[in-house]
Design a protein around this motif. Structure first.
Motif, short mmCIF file in Angstrom:
data_model
loop_
_atom_site.label_atom_id
_atom_site.label_comp_id
_atom_site.label_asym_id
_atom_site.label_seq_id
_atom_site.Cartn_x
_atom_site.Cartn_y
_atom_site.Cartn_z
N LEU A 1 -9.76 3.32 -6.13
CA LEU A 1 -9.95 4.46 -5.23
C LEU A 1 -9.96 4.00 -3.78
O LEU A 1 -9.37 4.65 -2.90
CB LEU A 1 -11.27 5.16 -5.57
N TYR B 1 -8.45 1.40 -2.53
CA TYR B 1 -7.09 1.06 -2.09
C TYR B 1 -6.30 2.33 -1.80
O TYR B 1 -5.61 2.41 -0.77
CB TYR B 1 -6.37 0.21 -3.14
N LEU B 2 -6.42 3.30 -2.70
CA LEU B 2 -5.68 4.56 -2.50
C LEU B 2 -6.06 5.24 -1.19
O LEU B 2 -5.19 5.59 -0.37
CB LEU B 2 -5.97 5.50 -3.67
N SER C 1 -5.02 3.19 1.88
CA SER C 1 -3.58 3.31 2.14
C SER C 1 -3.30 4.61 2.87
O SER C 1 -2.62 4.62 3.91
CB SER C 1 -2.79 3.31 0.84
N LEU C 2 -3.83 5.69 2.33
CA LEU C 2 -3.59 7.01 2.95
C LEU C 2 -4.11 7.03 4.39
O LEU C 2 -3.44 7.50 5.30
CB LEU C 2 -4.26 8.11 2.13
N ILE D 1 -1.92 4.83 6.70
CA ILE D 1 -0.64 5.49 7.00
C ILE D 1 -0.87 6.63 7.98
O ILE D 1 -0.11 6.80 8.95
CB ILE D 1 0.02 6.00 5.70
N PHE E 1 -6.48 -1.25 8.99
CA PHE E 1 -5.61 -2.30 8.46
C PHE E 1 -6.43 -3.54 8.11
O PHE E 1 -6.21 -4.18 7.07
CB PHE E 1 -4.52 -2.63 9.49
N LEU F 1 -8.27 -2.97 4.99
CA LEU F 1 -7.35 -3.05 3.85
C LEU F 1 -7.14 -4.50 3.43
O LEU F 1 -7.21 -4.84 2.23
CB LEU F 1 -6.02 -2.40 4.25
N SER G 1 -2.36 1.54 -6.90
CA SER G 1 -3.81 1.73 -6.89
C SER G 1 -4.42 1.49 -8.26
O SER G 1 -5.45 0.82 -8.38
CB SER G 1 -4.15 3.15 -6.45
N VAL H 1 1.90 -0.49 1.74
CA VAL H 1 1.38 0.48 2.72
C VAL H 1 2.38 0.66 3.87
O VAL H 1 2.71 1.79 4.26
CB VAL H 1 0.01 0.03 3.25
N TYR I 1 4.59 3.96 4.91
CA TYR I 1 4.56 4.54 6.25
C TYR I 1 5.97 4.65 6.84
O TYR I 1 6.39 5.70 7.31
CB TYR I 1 3.66 3.72 7.17
#
Lengths: 395, 162
Positions: free
Chosen positions: A277, A279-280, A283-284, A287, A319, A322, B26, B128, B132
């Protein structure tokens, strides 16, 4: 339709032939035709010969001709009642598409012959109404174009004197636009006002122009905005998750991080779901943050970062978080596969727990802090979106 | 000229493939009850990336810029996406091969080494960035100026000629 024929009657005096009602050429006042349909060939001949007579007659009879024919016909022909019935029926009959077509085929033949014989204007003009009705058929399909007739072309002529129209002039056979337009409604042609129809077609054009306003750029922008909304949600959700995670870890580890075995036993089922979760959401969020500072334009992004722009800082922090989170994958997997050291083949030898867990907890704490801080930075300027501006302006 | 409906459809497909990619990245570690599950997930993921590459190139070919012969201009504008996508595909395939090779016999064994961890981090970071850049390119290709002659294109053409 009746109004139309009425206008034609009025037009009569200056241009007699036009004044005639739009009847089949067989029912002409000059030509005694009792059974027009049966004797078509004869009709033609008589017409041809009569037309020559007509040349001479028209000049004499013209002034009174237009108003007389209906009554004259009644007197002259014995089958007058029948004709009257025909006349009464005429307007609706003429409206019938099929009927018109039938007649036009016959009348065109007549017209051709008349033209050869140098037929006077009288005959040619009789054909006119038929031609008009004929013309409305294609006009029905593309009446938008046909409607664009200039007003001066429309015959409302009272001023045309008989002298202007020479009797020796060859019939042109060209139809003139009229004030009315015949629109087919439920298999009947009905007269409609030209100006009104133009208005309605213009309205259709306007609505047609409105449709393509939804362009590919709009699609792209809406997708971009939708993603920004998802990103906004993920920023907050991620911050909340990270805080919840670190709280759970500290609670399970006990006071002063003394109870590692409890943490491992309890947390081993949670570690991968949370890692996934995290990581998801990371990432979102990353971005989304990159989108806001338009990270692809590196120079602008770096300039914003050096100027300590909150959004640029937030994307940098995301970042970093992450990278840190990903670097703990090995430790997370080890926790996931935790078995007490007493079990054979255990990954966790006695005394190794603190050595592995200490940095792992610190990294998780840092990630939680970074994510929380990024959220604060993002919320400082939530409306900032450089990518959208660029999407709207320049390629 | 690109039709709005076509573009919407293509964009949806691209986003679907991107979402699948994000999902596998993920949750692949979570869904490793049997090695074959991970294998199927990884194969579909790599094919999805490949499909995305094909789609983006087809979109490039469809632009007026490309048809006018300004391939360099397109490449210059989207080189980040093209390079990153290629790098990401390479990293993904290598990580998948490596992980599956180690986990094929026993999916619940501890297989991590420093090399694998490094590759894992790079692959996930590239994912990632790929997401993007790819998303940005797909959205930007919706600009009608790419599909018609314009002053902007002529300026760019003059710059390229110089």
């Amino acid at each position: 339709m009746r109004a139309d024929s009425g206008t034609r009657l009025e037009e009569g005096p200056p241009r007699p032939p036009r004044a005639l009602p739009p009847v089949p050429s067989a029912i002409q006042d000059d030509v005694p035709l009792s059974r027009p349909k049966k004797k078509k060939p004869r009709t033609k001949n008589t017409l041809a010969s009569a037309s020559l007579e007509g040349l001479a007659q028209t000049a004499v009879r013209r002034p009174s001709e237009s108003s007389e024919p209906p009554t004259k016909e009644l007197e002259e022909h014995p089958e007058a009642p029948v004709q009257r019935r025909q006349k009464k029926m005429r307007p609706p009959i003429e409206l019938e598409t099929s009927f018109t077509q039938k007649k036009t085929s016959g009348s065109s033949l007549l017209q051709d012959e008349n033209n050869i014989d140098g037929e006077p204007a009288e005959e040619a003009v009789i054909q006119k109404p038929r031609r008009k009705t004929k013309k409305t058929q294609p006009a029905e399909l593309q009446y938008a174009n046909e409607l664009g007739v200039e007003d001066e072309d429309i015959i409302t002529d009272e001023q045309n004197s008989p002298e202007q129209q020479s009797i020796f002039t060859a019939p042109t056979g060209v139809s003139q636009p009229v004030g009315k337009v015949f629109v087919e409604k439920s298999r009947r042609f009905q007269a409609a006002d030209r100006s009104e129809l133009i208005k309605t077609t213009e309205n259709i054009d306007v609505s047609m122009d409105m449709k393509p306003s939804w362009t590919t750029r709009d699609v792209a922008l809406s997708v971009h905005r939708a993603f920004r909304m998802i990103g906004l949600f993920s920023h907050g959700f991620l911050a909340g998750c990270a805080v919840w995670n670190i709280v759970v870890i500290y609670v399970l580890a006990g006071e002063e991080l003394s109870n590692f075995s409890n943490l491992l036993q309890q947390y081993k089922t949670l570690v991968y779901p949370f890692q996934s979760l995290l990581y998801l959401l990371l990432s979102l969020s990353t971005i989304s943050a990159f989108d806001r500072i338009d990270f692809a334009k590196t120079s602008i992004a770096i300039r914003n970062f050096l100027a300590l722009d909150p959004t640029a800082l937030a994307s940098f922090l995301y970042f970093t978080a992450l990278i840190l989170s990903l670097s703990q994958q090995m430790a997370s997997d080890r926790i996931h596969l935790y078995t007490p050291s007493s079990v054979n083949g255990s990954l966790w030898a006695a005394g190794i727990e603190e050595q592995i867990l200490q940095p792992w907890i610190v990294v998780n704490l840092v990630v939680a802090l970074l994510v929380g801080l990024s959220w604060l930075f993002m919320s400082y300027r939530p409306g900032m979106d450089l990518s959208e501006g660029i999407l709207e302006k320049i390629v | 000229m690109l039709q709005t409906s076509n573009y919407s459809l293509v964009l949806s497909l691209q986003f679907l493939l991107l979402s699948y990619d994000l999902f596998v990245n993920s949750f692949s570690e979570l869904l490793r009850m049997a090695p074959v599950i991970q294998l199927v997930l990884f194969i579909i993921q790599d094919i999805a990336v490949l499909f995305n590459i094909i789609i983006i190139f087809l979109m490039f070919f469809n632009t007026f810029v490309f048809q006018a012969g300004l391939v360099n201009l397109l490449f210059h504008k989207f080189k980040g996406t093209i390079i990153l996508t290629a790098v990401y595909l390479a990293l993904s395939i290598s990580l998948h091969v490596w992980v599956m090779n180690l986990r094929w016999k026993n999916s619940n064994s501890f297989v991590w080494t420093d090399g694998l961890q490094t590759l894992f981090v790079f692959q996930r970071l590239a994912a990632v960035l790929y997401c993007y850049f790819y998303k940005r390119t797909a959205v930007r290709l919706g600009d009608p100026r790419f599909y018609q002659d314009s002053l902007w294109l002529r300026k760019e053409f003059m710059q390229v000629r110089r």
